[in-house]
Design an enzyme around this catalytic site. Structure first.
Site, PDB file in Angstrom:
ATOM      1  N   LEU A  64      27.207  -2.427  -2.778  1.00 37.42           N
ATOM      2  CA  LEU A  64      27.459  -2.057  -1.385  1.00 37.42           C
ATOM      3  C   LEU A  64      26.189  -1.518  -0.727  1.00 37.42           C
ATOM      4  O   LEU A  64      25.839  -1.903   0.392  1.00 37.42           O
ATOM      5  CB  LEU A  64      28.584  -1.019  -1.320  1.00 37.42           C
ATOM      6  CG  LEU A  64      29.220  -0.777   0.038  1.00 37.42           C
ATOM      7  CD1 LEU A  64      29.821  -2.053   0.601  1.00 37.42           C
ATOM      8  CD2 LEU A  64      30.292   0.296  -0.057  1.00 37.42           C
ATOM      9  N   GLU A  65      25.467  -0.624  -1.445  1.00 40.93           N
ATOM     10  CA  GLU A  65      24.228  -0.054  -0.905  1.00 40.93           C
ATOM     11  C   GLU A  65      23.170  -1.146  -0.727  1.00 40.93           C
ATOM     12  O   GLU A  65      22.461  -1.189   0.283  1.00 40.93           O
ATOM     13  CB  GLU A  65      23.706   1.044  -1.840  1.00 40.93           C
ATOM     14  CG  GLU A  65      22.529   1.815  -1.251  1.00 40.93           C
ATOM     15  CD  GLU A  65      22.065   2.970  -2.137  1.00 40.93           C
ATOM     16  OE1 GLU A  65      20.969   3.496  -1.876  1.00 40.93           O
ATOM     17  OE2 GLU A  65      22.795   3.333  -3.081  1.00 40.93           O
TER      18      GLU A  65
ATOM     19  N   GLU B  39      38.117 -19.479  -4.387  1.00 36.62           N
ATOM     20  CA  GLU B  39      38.152 -19.074  -5.792  1.00 36.62           C
ATOM     21  C   GLU B  39      37.465 -17.720  -5.933  1.00 36.62           C
ATOM     22  O   GLU B  39      36.638 -17.343  -5.090  1.00 36.62           O
ATOM     23  CB  GLU B  39      37.466 -20.114  -6.673  1.00 36.62           C
ATOM     24  CG  GLU B  39      36.023 -20.376  -6.333  1.00 36.62           C
ATOM     25  CD  GLU B  39      35.476 -21.605  -7.052  1.00 36.62           C
ATOM     26  OE1 GLU B  39      34.650 -21.404  -7.952  1.00 36.62           O
ATOM     27  OE2 GLU B  39      35.862 -22.731  -6.723  1.00 36.62           O
TER      28      GLU B  39
ATOM     29  N   LYS C 257      34.949 -14.807  -6.752  1.00 42.94           N
ATOM     30  CA  LYS C 257      33.489 -14.748  -6.912  1.00 42.94           C
ATOM     31  C   LYS C 257      33.204 -13.934  -8.173  1.00 42.94           C
ATOM     32  O   LYS C 257      33.353 -12.713  -8.182  1.00 42.94           O
ATOM     33  CB  LYS C 257      32.836 -14.097  -5.693  1.00 42.94           C
ATOM     34  CG  LYS C 257      31.315 -14.051  -5.787  1.00 42.94           C
ATOM     35  CD  LYS C 257      30.705 -13.397  -4.563  1.00 42.94           C
ATOM     36  CE  LYS C 257      29.185 -13.348  -4.690  1.00 42.94           C
ATOM     37  NZ  LYS C 257      28.731 -12.506  -5.812  1.00 42.94           N
TER      38      LYS C 257
ATOM     39  N   CYS D 127      67.948  -8.273  14.936  1.00 48.20           N
ATOM     40  CA  CYS D 127      69.264  -8.744  15.406  1.00 48.20           C
ATOM     41  C   CYS D 127      70.432  -8.186  14.611  1.00 48.20           C
ATOM     42  O   CYS D 127      71.591  -8.363  15.006  1.00 48.20           O
ATOM     43  CB  CYS D 127      69.313 -10.267  15.390  1.00 48.20           C
ATOM     44  SG  CYS D 127      69.229 -10.974  13.720  1.00 48.20           S
TER      45      CYS D 127
ATOM     46  N   CYS E  55      65.713 -13.422   7.584  1.00 47.97           N
ATOM     47  CA  CYS E  55      66.738 -13.468   8.621  1.00 47.97           C
ATOM     48  C   CYS E  55      66.881 -14.938   9.004  1.00 47.97           C
ATOM     49  O   CYS E  55      65.901 -15.570   9.395  1.00 47.97           O
ATOM     50  CB  CYS E  55      66.331 -12.637   9.834  1.00 47.97           C
ATOM     51  SG  CYS E  55      67.415 -12.916  11.258  1.00 47.97           S
TER      52      CYS E  55
END
Length: 654
Positions: free
Chosen positions: A35-36, A114, A116, A399, A414
């Protein structure tokens, strides 16, 4: 940002990312999280885009992977082994799809998805059915020859029952279970490092001991092997005993969001590390046409999941009903910050999920926002040692009808055709951008008009009768109402495939709708085809689609709707078939002709032929006028038959 400041920041980011690349690819010891790393790379790419004159020659944005190690013999790729661009949210995915749709018609777009795999990319070469070379990706142009080590991987076939030259690519990895065993006597930071370090061992015996695994996912130059779609490539490899990922599947554009969201739930339960979802255009013939950047192909993208998880308490559990009647359970939660947005509700999917997770009101739960799409509950914060889950709903929240369950399906439904929420969502889908694109008739407008002015799809086309009343509604003035009415009128000229898709028939996405429209000029023709025999012989139309379509058209109410649509629509661009003389032939048209291109397209379709935008192995004829250009050159190179107008007219007169 001032230019000097940008210059310093670019220099700093380049140095930092290059060091991280060295640690990751050469030392197999990453010092930062994915991430960094990704955030730093994104920041550098943004700065380089804003200041192209400040781009450094050693920028990591130009490099794929890392240089090959000196320990191994070099392996040079004839076709570069590129990495994939990354997407972090659905806006990125939409941009990816929009870029593809500039080249490929939307109705022809579907994807193979697919997991990774977080491993090491490899290429395998076979000659006369024997594995002769194996290499790592390296910098994409030059990798490391690791043939002897690849020979130690049990799941990779050393001999195959196919004798043409073949190159396949994939990923080597270590399962979580095998990683635990390896780390009893080693100290690898993660399974990816273990796989990379193992494959680059000089002692092949160590490789054999560590039980590496592999998945193969790509065939180089697939057209040489008669393969034109990614799902065909995977099936081809599977039939040759290559290990392929069982989670690979083909999805339509409208299924992507749900598929991304669904995979977020299961990825951590797999016995290998998967840090994302790879999304590839299924039509391999369009890959080269879409092109590439210096690092990435434009036909594929890797969706990366942000690992941020938030916890909150459930204050209530509600149900909602969609256009198909499917019931979704929703948790109202105490507001919590997740991915920089405040989340107040999250999906619980269906009652089976609630029961399996033992979830009830007042429970503390963990929530993710998969790709910034749909917040969802993934687990209890702390497991309960007693059974206490929310009761199953018995009635529709809209409903009040009794809910129905079908054998083999976990969801409740439903089935009331008069259900307000079902009808509202059906009308909204019919008018939405990917369907008839009736501008102004969004969800809030449909709710405002329901049920007094619109109760079903047919009522949309009677709205003009109520103009005087509509302009008196709050927020609806003359111009706004007139824009909606004009857009409704324009929608009557849409393609037949768009109208089919707009009906929201189960299993029929944009691509299936296009294939259906290729076989029928209107709904009357479709209804006249007993048991849909034309479709049963159509490639990529499976039994589920045919079964769903038969169920839909068997309803008298739906038959009435289809006849109504035929009566008011002037379907765009559909030529009426007058002969089958060109059946099975595909034409590409180029150059300046005596009539507009549309004239020849119409003639080809009237005589049951197909028209393509690019020359491929499937092209039967290139119809060439003056100034034909590059397509004419390609036709001569590939041996495609070239004809002029006179020869074309001779063909259809036969």
């Amino acid at each position: 940002m001032q230019k000097e400041e940008a210059k310093e920041l670019i220099k700093s980011l380049v140095e930092k990312i290059n060091q991280w690349n060295y640690e990751y690819y050469q030392l197999n010891k990453p010092s930062v999280s994915d991430l960094e790393y990704d955030k730093a790379l994104l920041e550098l790419e943004k700065l380089e885009k804003e200041h192209p004159d400040l781009i450094l020659s050693n920028s990591p944005t130009f490099r794929i992977g890392s240089f090959a190690s000196e320990k191994f013999t070099k392996f040079v790729y004839q076709k570069p082994m590129l990495s994939l661009a990354k997407a972090y949210n659905y806006d990125d995915i939409n941009s990816f799809i929009n870029n593809i749709s500039k080249i490929v018609p939307t109705e022809n777009i579907n994807f193979n998805i697919e997991p990774k795999i977080d491993g090491l990319s490899i290429a395998l070469r076979y000659k006369q059915g024997k594995l002769v070379k194996a290499a790592t990706r390296g910098d994409g142009s030059e990798g490391e020859d690791v043939t002897e080590n690849i020979y130690q991987i049990k799941s990779i076939p050393k001999l195959i029952n196919y004798f043409n030259d073949l190159e396949v690519r994939g990923e080597v990895f270590i399962t979580k279970n095998d990683f635990k065993k390896i780390n009893e006597s080693n100290n690898f930071a993660n399974a990816r490092n273990a796989a990379s370090g193992t494959l680059r061992q000089l002692d092949a015996n160590i490789v054999a001991e560590r039980n590496l695994s592999a998945f193969l996912y790509e065939i180089v130059e697939p057209e040489k092997h008669g393969i034109y779609y990614q799902h065909e490539a995977l099936e081809f490899m599977k039939n040759l005993d290559f290990p392929t990922n069982p989670f690979s599947k083909v999805v339509e554009i409208e299924e992507l969001e749900e598929s991304i969201s669904d995979f977020a739930e299961i990825k951590n339960k797999l016995d290998y590390d998967a840090d994302g979802l790879v999304i590839k255009l299924n039509d391999l013939q369009m890959w080269d046409k879409l092109g590439k950047t210096s690092k990435f192909p434009k036909h594929s993208i890797a969706f990366k999941y942000d690992v941020e998880v938030a916890s909150s308490r459930i204050t209530d559990i509600l149900t909602s009903v969609g256009r198909t009647g499917k019931i979704t359970y929703i948790a109202n939660i105490l507001p919590v910050l997740l991915n920089q947005t405040t989340v107040k509700a999250a999906t619980l999917h269906n009652h089976n999920f609630i029961k399996d997770m033992n979830i009830n009101i007042n429970d503390e739960v963990n929530i993710i926002k998969a790709g910034e799409i749909i917040p969802k509950v993934i687990s209890l914060k702390e497991e309960k040692n007693y059974v206490d889950y929310y009761k199953k709903a018995t009635n529709c929240p809209s409903c009040g009808s009794q809910l129905v369950e079908f054998e083999g399906i976990v969801d409740q439904f439903c089935t009331n055709d008069e259900c307000p929420d079902k009808n509202i969502n059906n009308i909204y889908h019919f008018a939405s951008r990917n369907c008839l694109n009736i501008v102004g008739l969004g969800l809030s407008t449909v709710k405002d008009f329901y049920p007094k002015f619109i109760k079903n799809i047919k009522d949309i086309f009677d709205l003009h009768k109520y103009r005087a009343e509509l302009i008196k509604l709050p927020r609806y003035r003359d111009l706004k109402v007139d824009n909606i009415l004009n857009s409704i009128e324009s929608a009557k000229n849409k393609k037949f495939s768009k109208v089919i898709f707009a009906l929201g028939i189960k299993h029929i996405g944009q691509r299936a709708a296009k294939l259906i429209a290729d076989n029928y000029a209107n709904f009357a023709e479709l209804l006249d085809d007993h048991n849909l025999l034309k479709l049963q012989n159509t490639k990529n139309i499976g039994p589920k689609i045919i079964e769903s379509l038969i169920e839909f058209i068997s309803s008298p109410a739906n038959q009435d709707l289809l006849a109504f649509l035929d009566a008011i629509f002037n379907y765009e661009g559909k030529a009426k078939v007058i002969s089958t003389i060109l059946s099975g032939y595909t034409f590409v048209i180029t150059g300046v002709l005596s009539e507009p291109r549309s004239h020849f397209v119409k003639l080809i379709e009237e005589h049951s032929g197909n028209v393509s935008s690019a020359i491929s192995s499937k092209t039967s004829y290139l119809l060439a006028g003056s100034d034909a250009g590059s397509k004419l050159e390609k036709a001569y190179k590939t041996g495609t038959k070239v004809i002029n107008e006179e020869q074309f007219y001779d063909l259809i007169k036969q």
